[in-house]
Design a protein around this motif. Structure first.
Motif, short mmCIF file in Angstrom:
data_model
loop_
_atom_site.label_atom_id
_atom_site.label_comp_id
_atom_site.label_asym_id
_atom_site.label_seq_id
_atom_site.Cartn_x
_atom_site.Cartn_y
_atom_site.Cartn_z
N GLY A 92 51.46 17.20 -34.57
CA GLY A 92 51.16 16.35 -33.43
C GLY A 92 50.69 17.21 -32.27
N ILE A 93 49.83 16.64 -31.42
CA ILE A 93 49.30 17.38 -30.28
C ILE A 93 49.54 16.60 -29.00
CG2 ILE A 93 47.29 18.53 -29.28
CD1 ILE A 93 45.98 18.57 -31.98
N GLU A 94 50.07 17.29 -27.99
CA GLU A 94 50.13 16.77 -26.62
C GLU A 94 48.91 17.29 -25.88
OE1 GLU A 94 53.69 18.43 -25.06
OE2 GLU A 94 55.03 17.23 -26.30
N MET A 95 48.11 16.38 -25.34
CA MET A 95 46.87 16.77 -24.67
C MET A 95 46.95 16.37 -23.20
SD MET A 95 44.31 15.42 -27.69
CE MET A 95 45.06 13.79 -27.63
N GLU A 96 46.89 17.35 -22.33
CA GLU A 96 46.98 17.11 -20.89
C GLU A 96 45.58 17.04 -20.29
OE1 GLU A 96 51.23 19.49 -20.31
OE2 GLU A 96 49.34 20.46 -19.75
N LEU A 97 45.34 16.00 -19.48
CA LEU A 97 44.02 15.77 -18.92
C LEU A 97 44.08 15.68 -17.40
CD1 LEU A 97 42.55 13.05 -21.31
CD2 LEU A 97 41.89 15.43 -21.16
N ILE A 98 43.05 16.22 -16.75
CA ILE A 98 42.88 16.07 -15.31
C ILE A 98 42.47 14.62 -15.02
CG2 ILE A 98 41.53 16.82 -13.30
CD1 ILE A 98 40.91 19.40 -15.03
N ILE A 99 43.05 14.04 -13.99
CA ILE A 99 42.54 12.78 -13.42
C ILE A 99 42.05 13.10 -12.02
CG2 ILE A 99 43.10 10.44 -12.66
CD1 ILE A 99 45.21 10.26 -14.76
N ALA A 100 40.77 12.86 -11.78
CA ALA A 100 40.20 13.19 -10.47
C ALA A 100 39.08 12.21 -10.14
CB ALA A 100 39.66 14.63 -10.48
N ASP A 101 38.69 12.20 -8.85
CA ASP A 101 37.61 11.30 -8.42
C ASP A 101 36.26 11.99 -8.56
OD1 ASP A 101 37.30 13.05 -6.26
OD2 ASP A 101 38.33 11.73 -4.84
N ASP A 102 35.22 11.37 -8.00
CA ASP A 102 33.86 11.89 -8.17
C ASP A 102 33.68 13.30 -7.62
OD1 ASP A 102 33.14 9.52 -9.31
OD2 ASP A 102 32.27 8.67 -7.50
N ASN A 103 34.50 13.67 -6.65
CA ASN A 103 34.39 15.00 -6.04
C ASN A 103 35.34 16.02 -6.68
OD1 ASN A 103 32.49 14.10 -4.08
ND2 ASN A 103 34.19 13.17 -2.93
N GLY A 104 36.09 15.59 -7.67
CA GLY A 104 37.07 16.47 -8.29
C GLY A 104 38.39 16.49 -7.55
N ASP A 105 38.55 15.62 -6.55
CA ASP A 105 39.81 15.57 -5.80
C ASP A 105 40.83 14.72 -6.55
OD1 ASP A 105 38.76 17.09 -3.69
OD2 ASP A 105 37.90 15.31 -2.74
N TYR A 106 42.09 15.12 -6.43
CA TYR A 106 43.16 14.36 -7.07
C TYR A 106 43.51 13.14 -6.23
CZ TYR A 106 43.88 18.70 -9.69
OH TYR A 106 43.71 19.82 -10.48
N PRO A 107 43.75 12.00 -6.86
CA PRO A 107 44.21 10.83 -6.09
C PRO A 107 45.61 11.08 -5.54
CG PRO A 107 44.29 10.40 -8.45
CD PRO A 107 43.62 11.73 -8.29
#
Length: 560
Positions: A92-107
């Motif tokens: 099994g694999i845990e995959m971590e992903l960035i969540i960001a807006d159009d500018n790459g900023d974090y919400p």
């Protein structure tokens, strides 16, 4: 995998054919291996044109030839369940992903508390549709996979993660496991969110690829239009490194025959930690630029002073460190005293405190967890790394069947080359530290020959070390049917070639650097954020596709 796996029973140490080395050596018969495929070149695979590598000293081996593998679409591969690639261990694999807006900023974190719950609710509805009704934007679920899902996807509140989607999945031993499949990463700071996608424990490479791809598409489908998922170990647009905000791929390997096999598989993976790092580096850019100028010499992305894994360079609290005195130790048993020794070496008070290591053999679910890999851009490369890890564990099994210990490369050598691989990836120098060929050969002469290289041709670069790692694993890669897998292809291309736009060594870190340099040369803004956003989706929709385009070449030493 997720933290909620209480339904899975942990196997006792009394199971299996042997429990310690003296019993192993006393066996009159050795169990024959259960191979998934034959060891020859599979039907449809052909040798193409020769490729001259003789003038390039980085390449080991002779008689390089193109490997022409029949191309099939992901839909065709997924539907052909009869010819899926069996894994010797559950994965099994845990995959971590960035969540960001159009500018790459974090919400903002407070805002995401509400939004994440709504995203998870949507994910549950859509996953239910995918499994039981079908959707035009998702491939049909193979019956084999649907039958292993034992309950409709459901939501639950987790004390660390908040609201998550769970999948109840059947394991090959008849046990059942509940997986926190879609939700917030519970290990991150409350400032913002990392999306964690977790596959169930899978028995086939294609099954693993299906879940990884489907969960990525689920994330894409459920995220609001102002947010994006980004597959990279560091957000290239982030202004500076922030503790806890890096992304990794974590593998969980299970279904070992007994505890001795598990600890020896752990020791095998431990030996190759620098090699795994060099192959999975994928965080070379921060604040929209690398750490130095990107030098390209003779079509090779050398970039000697560009750090390949800023994640590993900076993340010193949730992984092992480069101090050989306190690096995860070689172990030969799984008893209480060995566990105490393990914790004493890494200077942790409990297994809960000590679990944040490169490789950890003491999970609550009877698995080995491997946390070292940077998050990859492509699903294809993720599954390829999974196949590599499976091959290492299977090699350990084969050694035990012959009554042979997995050799110990030593914490000094592993920690030293771990550090250099983080800095320079596959172009780093490989330097043994107080390690002799004679010491390794007393256990496994083949390991000694390939880990260090022959006396007249010692390994000098990490690229060569990885080539020799593949030489060492070739027999099991063939036996398991992995060698000509489309998933392993980009991993092999990294060190053997060919890649259409650059000479090896090349990984997804070099791909990011090449994108940056290409934009710079064209007089464009070298921000690669939008490229990563685009390719994250492209490479999850098609788990066979990946950035390292080109025809695989292999030397005779890998083919014969």
């Amino acid at each position: 995998m997720a933290k909620d796996k209480k339904k899975k029973k942990k196997k006792g140490s009394s199971e299996g054919e042997y429990n310690n080395f003296s019993q192993l050596m006393g066996q009159e018969k050795v169990r024959g291996s259960k191979a998934a495929k034959g060891v020859g070149i599979p039907s449809g695979v052909h040798l193409g044109n020769p490729v001259d590598r003789s003038s390039d000293k980085l390449f080991l081996g002779t008689d390089y030839r193109e490997i022409l593998i029949p191309e099939r679409t992901w839909g065709e591969i997924l539907a052909d369940v009869e010819h899926w690639t069996l894994l010797p261990f559950t994965h099994g694999i845990e995959m971590e992903l960035i969540i960001a807006d159009d500018n790459g900023d974090y919400p903002p974190g407070d805002e995401m508390v509400f939004r994440m719950k709504e995203i998870v609710k949507d994910a549950i509805k859509i996953m239910d549709q995918v499994l039981y009704e079908g959707r035009a934007d998702f491939l049909p679920v193979p019956d084999y996979i649907r039958q292993k899902v034992l309950a409709r996807p459901y939501g639950k509140d987790d004390i660390e993660k908040g609201y998550v989607m769970d999948i109840r999945y059947n394991l090959p031993d008849g046990n059942v496991v509940d997986i926190d499949t879609f939700g917030r990463d519970g290990n991150v700071t409350a400032v913002t969110y990392i999306l964690e996608l977790v596959t169930p424990p899978c028995q086939y490479a294609e099954e693993l690829a299906y879940w990884a791809s489907t969960l990525f598409l689920l994330a894409k489908t459920t995220l609001p239009n102002d947010l994006h998922i980004i597959a990279s170990a560091i957000n290239p647009a982030a202004k500076e490194y922030m503790r806890g905000l890096t992304q990794a791929d974590h593998s969980h390997i299970g279904s070992f025959k007994n505890d001795l096999e598990k600890v020896q598989a752990y020791c095998m993976i431990r030996n190759f930690i620098p090699h795994i790092i060099a192959l999975t580096c994928n965080s070379p850019i921060l604040n929209n630029r690398p750490t130095d100028v990107v030098k390209i010499v003779n079509n090779r992305i050398t970039a000697p002073n560009c750090v390949r894994s800023l994640r590993l360079k900076n993340n010193t609290t949730m992984l092992s460190n480069n101090d050989p005195k306190h690096f995860i130790p070689y172990i030969t048993s799984y008893d209480e005293n060995t566990m105490k020794y393990f914790l004493q070496v890494i200077q942790k008070a409990s297994l809960e405190d000590g679990r944040f290591q490169d490789v950890f053999p003491y999970t609550d679910w009877g698995t080995i967890e491997i946390r070292i890999s940077d998050a990859q851009i492509s699903i294809c490369r993720r599954i390829g790394i999974a196949l590599l890890l499976e091959a290492m564990c299977y090699k350990a099994r084969k050694l035990l069947q012959k009554g042979v210990w997995v050799p110990d490369a030593g914490s000094e050598t592993i920690a030293y080359n771990r550090k250099t691989a983080i800095e320079r990836g596959l172009i780093s120098l490989f330097r043994p530290q107080n390690l002799t060929r004679e010491h390794l050969a007393q256990y496994d002469p083949e390991f000694a020959e390939q880990y260090l290289g022959p006396a007249n041709q010692p390994v000098r670069y990490m690229m060569q070390a990885c080539q020799r790692m593949f030489f060492y694993l070739k027999d099991v890669l063939k036996e398991l049917g992995f060698l000509y897998s489309p998933f392993l292809k980009p991993i092999l291309q990294s060190v053997f070639g060919s890649v259409s736009y650059a000479e090896p060594p090349i990984t997804e870190a070099e791909y990011q650097l090449s994108l940056y340099q290409y934009k710079l040369d064209k007089g464009e803004n070298p921000n690669i954020l939008y490229d990563l956003i685009y390719f994250t989706i492209e490479y999850c929709k098609d788990p066979i596709n990946n950035p390292l385009t080109g025809v695989l070449t292999l030397p005779k030493e890998m083919r014969d």
